[in-house]
Design an enzyme around this catalytic site. Structure first.
Site, PDB file in Angstrom:
ATOM      1  N   GLY A  66      30.382  48.964  41.180  1.00 23.38           N
ATOM      2  CA  GLY A  66      29.034  48.589  40.776  1.00 23.38           C
ATOM      3  C   GLY A  66      28.104  49.757  40.570  1.00 23.38           C
ATOM      4  O   GLY A  66      28.533  50.853  40.199  1.00 23.38           O
ATOM      5  N   ASN A  69      36.653  41.422  34.747  1.00 23.46           N
ATOM      6  CA  ASN A  69      35.937  41.657  35.998  1.00 23.46           C
ATOM      7  C   ASN A  69      35.528  43.117  36.112  1.00 23.46           C
ATOM      8  O   ASN A  69      36.366  44.010  36.096  1.00 23.46           O
ATOM      9  CB  ASN A  69      36.821  41.271  37.192  1.00 23.46           C
ATOM     10  CG  ASN A  69      37.160  39.794  37.165  1.00 23.46           C
ATOM     11  OD1 ASN A  69      36.299  38.945  37.013  1.00 23.46           O
ATOM     12  ND2 ASN A  69      38.455  39.505  37.274  1.00 23.46           N
ATOM     13  N   LEU A  70      34.259  43.330  36.269  1.00 21.00           N
ATOM     14  CA  LEU A  70      33.688  44.671  36.305  1.00 21.00           C
ATOM     15  C   LEU A  70      34.417  45.571  37.304  1.00 21.00           C
ATOM     16  O   LEU A  70      34.553  45.219  38.467  1.00 21.00           O
ATOM     17  CB  LEU A  70      32.209  44.554  36.702  1.00 21.00           C
ATOM     18  CG  LEU A  70      31.429  45.862  36.784  1.00 21.00           C
ATOM     19  CD1 LEU A  70      31.310  46.494  35.415  1.00 21.00           C
ATOM     20  CD2 LEU A  70      30.059  45.616  37.384  1.00 21.00           C
ATOM     21  N   ASP A  71      34.868  46.707  36.871  1.00 17.82           N
ATOM     22  CA  ASP A  71      35.465  47.734  37.734  1.00 17.82           C
ATOM     23  C   ASP A  71      36.760  47.275  38.402  1.00 17.82           C
ATOM     24  O   ASP A  71      37.202  47.872  39.371  1.00 17.82           O
ATOM     25  CB  ASP A  71      34.487  48.186  38.832  1.00 17.82           C
ATOM     26  CG  ASP A  71      33.207  48.768  38.249  1.00 17.82           C
ATOM     27  OD1 ASP A  71      33.247  49.191  37.082  1.00 17.82           O
ATOM     28  OD2 ASP A  71      32.189  48.789  38.946  1.00 17.82           O
ATOM     29  N   GLU A  72      37.355  46.215  37.892  1.00 19.32           N
ATOM     30  CA  GLU A  72      38.573  45.726  38.534  1.00 19.32           C
ATOM     31  C   GLU A  72      39.793  45.759  37.622  1.00 19.32           C
ATOM     32  O   GLU A  72      40.838  45.210  37.946  1.00 19.32           O
ATOM     33  CB  GLU A  72      38.351  44.306  39.078  1.00 19.32           C
ATOM     34  CG  GLU A  72      37.302  44.297  40.158  1.00 19.32           C
ATOM     35  CD  GLU A  72      37.199  42.983  40.908  1.00 19.32           C
ATOM     36  OE1 GLU A  72      37.981  42.062  40.613  1.00 19.32           O
ATOM     37  OE2 GLU A  72      36.309  42.889  41.765  1.00 19.32           O
TER      38      GLU A  72
END
Lengths: 279, 279, 279, 279
Positions: free
Chosen positions: C196, C221-224
């Protein structure tokens, strides 16, 4: 905002130096932001670097320090300011390109006065960033003749430092002695391994499992000056000399930039062909 | 559970080698768990290592391979098993201690047959782990006399490998040639930097910013054998030669253990004084 | 010179795959330059990448492979060629600058079709290298409205990959699903730590001793998404969040460039949100 | 030889602190061997550590310091001496084994008073080095009951520090608060990534390309205490969770030993859940 200064002192060690030096600053009502000091136990030598701010008479500070320091002490007191530099390069662009971008975005803590090269190839890149580029060919010139031309040009700029950003010419002692502790070179090996020409070819032939780069101050002996910073990366049997050179370029540019930051912020002391660095 | 094997092949490269070799395994109904191969483009040489399982006639596999490989091919086919080793040490305990603990907990993939030393100091440590310790002093003996004694003792054990865990004696070519590619040494520098004696003292005097250690195979030239693994750690002006030696010990023991794992699992090929390693 | 190809295959593992696949290449008289293969034992899944050269009918090769591979196999056979990419950036210049220089000197293995940004600030830098720059402000637009504009522009270029070179906009799943496994992002932390916003601020507050950067494929999915490459550097108490961000920039740009090289050379397989990479 | 001391001071920063503190030492005719100081600019907090030697009245020094320091200053003045420690472990031997060897050869700067474990398995290893081993099973006991037994035993030894060398029990806040800043743990991940159980399994499932270990001070929140040291190693798709755990063991033991050295030499200050460390 107050004027900011960097004070650097080195001298033979004796009792009470820190107390006395900080006393001069304290009694002049200066705001110390950061102090680093180191005593080399083998040589009995003292090094100190202090960042401070304040409205003061520089001569008064220096006089105060002379009064309490050993007579052989080196004292320098400078306003924090950007250094003026000249970059020397040859054909490879990676270090020069990295420095030009940092400079363009005001991250280099230095003014690039010009780029000098013994080839034309980097002219276009340099010009994109509105930096003067001087091509001084070495064709049909002795080493001394070429250096004399380069020196003459450098003297018109009065730089604080010369940066050899993959400048593939061996400097004469005469040239390097002209800029004592003021020439920074990036060597494409993990010194003292692979001194001299074609270090990646040497590394490949020796079958090493790690390669590196070394940023150092240039003295009169090739690749033997005081080391500022080194870094390495792993390699294995799948990389040939060309691959190593490619991988090494990223190490070279980062190590050179790191070393220049340390130099330009007056963090590097040179003593007995070694460096004391307050990072 | 089926018998597990490691097959190693190296030979001049030619078209279709992988297809033909895997064909022999496939047609013998063997289960390949892992295959690694590498072709050195400069030398035109092929290396392959395969782990497989199956109930088979080893001679049949080798005959099949001989039938499809170039005549100069080196083929080795071995059941996966622990290697038998002898450790030679002198006074420093860190590498020996690390290996003894790994061995005690069955992590070394080798049986330590005994420890041989030219000093008594590590006797007590070795004995804690119920490993025979042989003290062979070099006092009043020529290098050759001492080695002859050591060799005679080694021969009674018939080891697969000798591990020099900070054995501070220079080996004669005669000794090292007795165990071609079967002696592993840990050198306390980042080779080829600081060959020879007192590398940490040399590193300190040169003012390097990174120190390292090198695990290598011993050949007849001191510190010039094929490199298996290297590792480094940063140092700065605050560390003297003694500090570097202390910091270096942790690097040495980890690099030696890593190299031994590679050797004992038959992952290392030697060619032209370099290694090809399938990790 | 012969045409060069990259063949990529992934499928459930079964006996003899390497033998059969290399057989197709061998019987078509192709010159294999390099083969890498890997079987994931947990999932029982097979991955293979082969570089070969030869004058051949691509359809014939693929037909041959279909004939011997499991029905669920993914097969891709491509001529080695440069990828077409679009770079998205925001305000920070270090990754973009590094990529522009590599591109300019033909080191990126890709054509930069254009740069798109939600700010004007990098226009001048981009233009120096004669690359089209498109400013699409997000002011007074919903996330979806802004993305729709960006998408529309992207579609006019038909890129192979999107590179998020410090593009500080969170992408919707709709956007990222539009380019499955074709968006590469650089995240300025050592994922999964500090997911994040403001990872350096988070790292500073947690008091970590190492910071890092992660290049990954973007999924919904953000950063995943699947991680391609990570790198770290040491920090200590003397560095605040701003210092960490400065130090981190050099890590970010090198890791991003390394990941892009792997992607553009078709070395990265994605499976179960992880990567298999043949370096 | 003169008595050696370590002086540690932390307090809100104000002008002249270094001058005043070093003045107390200078006027007592003490030989300062090394001084480190740091001012955290965000919190305006001052930290200083000085090693000095001399024949002196400790009370006089402390009185002198109290006279010139802010009232909220923390001052500690101790003779340099070995710390007394207890090691808690469970089943894994690598950290314990490494510490036992260092201790045996007088490299740990601490006396291991005893080893306490909730399993018997490390008894034999510990006994080899003539260190008392106490087995306190947790079978059929509540967490509190088990801890009460452990605490009671610890109190009979009066240790300076507890070292959790892969002690796989979660401590209650009550237990950890009993030893504020005096419990050191090694966590087998690169915190704050992979907090809690099975970090290598988590790392494998996330597909990270680097794994690490973290030595930290234990406070009442699991894995959230101040970090002392971290280290990492690269991994790739060929390593499963078991391989990562094996590779990680070498990182864990080296990082723990490094952190303990810093702690035992009084180099670590804790402030706001972070550490200031004078290496």
């Amino acid at each position: 905002m107050q004027q900011q200064y960097i004070l650097r002192i080195d001298c033979p060690d004796e009792k009470g130096l820190v107390h006395k030096i900080t006393g001069v600053l304290y009694h002049n009502d200066l705001n110390v932001m950061r102090t680093d000091e180191f005593v080399d136990r083998e040589s009995g030598y003292f090094f100190m670097r202090t960042e401070f701010a304040g409205d003061t008479d520089e001569n008064k500070i220096v006089s105060g320090l002379i009064g309490i320091l050993p007579s052989r002490a080196n004292i320098s007191l400078n306003k924090i300011s950007k250094k003026n530099i000249i970059i020397l390069a040859t054909k490879e662009h990676h270090c020069l390109g990295d420095l030009l971008i940092r400079h363009h975005f005001n991250e280099l803590n230095a003014n690039i006065l010009c780029v000098i090269s013994n080839h034309e190839i980097l002219h276009s890149l340099t010009s994109k960033f509105d930096i003067p580029f001087h091509y001084i060919s070495h064709d049909n010139k002795s080493r001394e003749e070429h250096e004399t031309e380069v020196l003459k040009l450098i003297d018109t700029y009065q730089p604080d430092f010369l940066v050899l950003a993959k400048y593939m010419r061996v400097l004469t002692a005469q040239f390097s002695n002209h800029f004592p502790n003021r020439i920074i070179n990036i060597h494409h090996s993990f010194l003292p391994a692979f001194i001299g020409a074609s270090p990646y070819r040497q590394a490949y032939q020796r079958g090493v499992k790690i390669i590196g780069a070394t940023a150092h101050i240039v003295n009169e002996n090739l690749d033997e000056g005081p080391i500022i910073a080194q870094s390495v990366i792993p390699v294995d049997h799948t990389e040939n000399a060309t691959d190593m050179a490619r991988l090494g370029r990223d190490v070279e540019k980062i190590v050179l930039a790191k070393a220049l930051k340390l130099i330009f912020e007056d963090r590097v002391f040179v003593k007995d062909n070694k460096t004391v660095i307050f990072e």
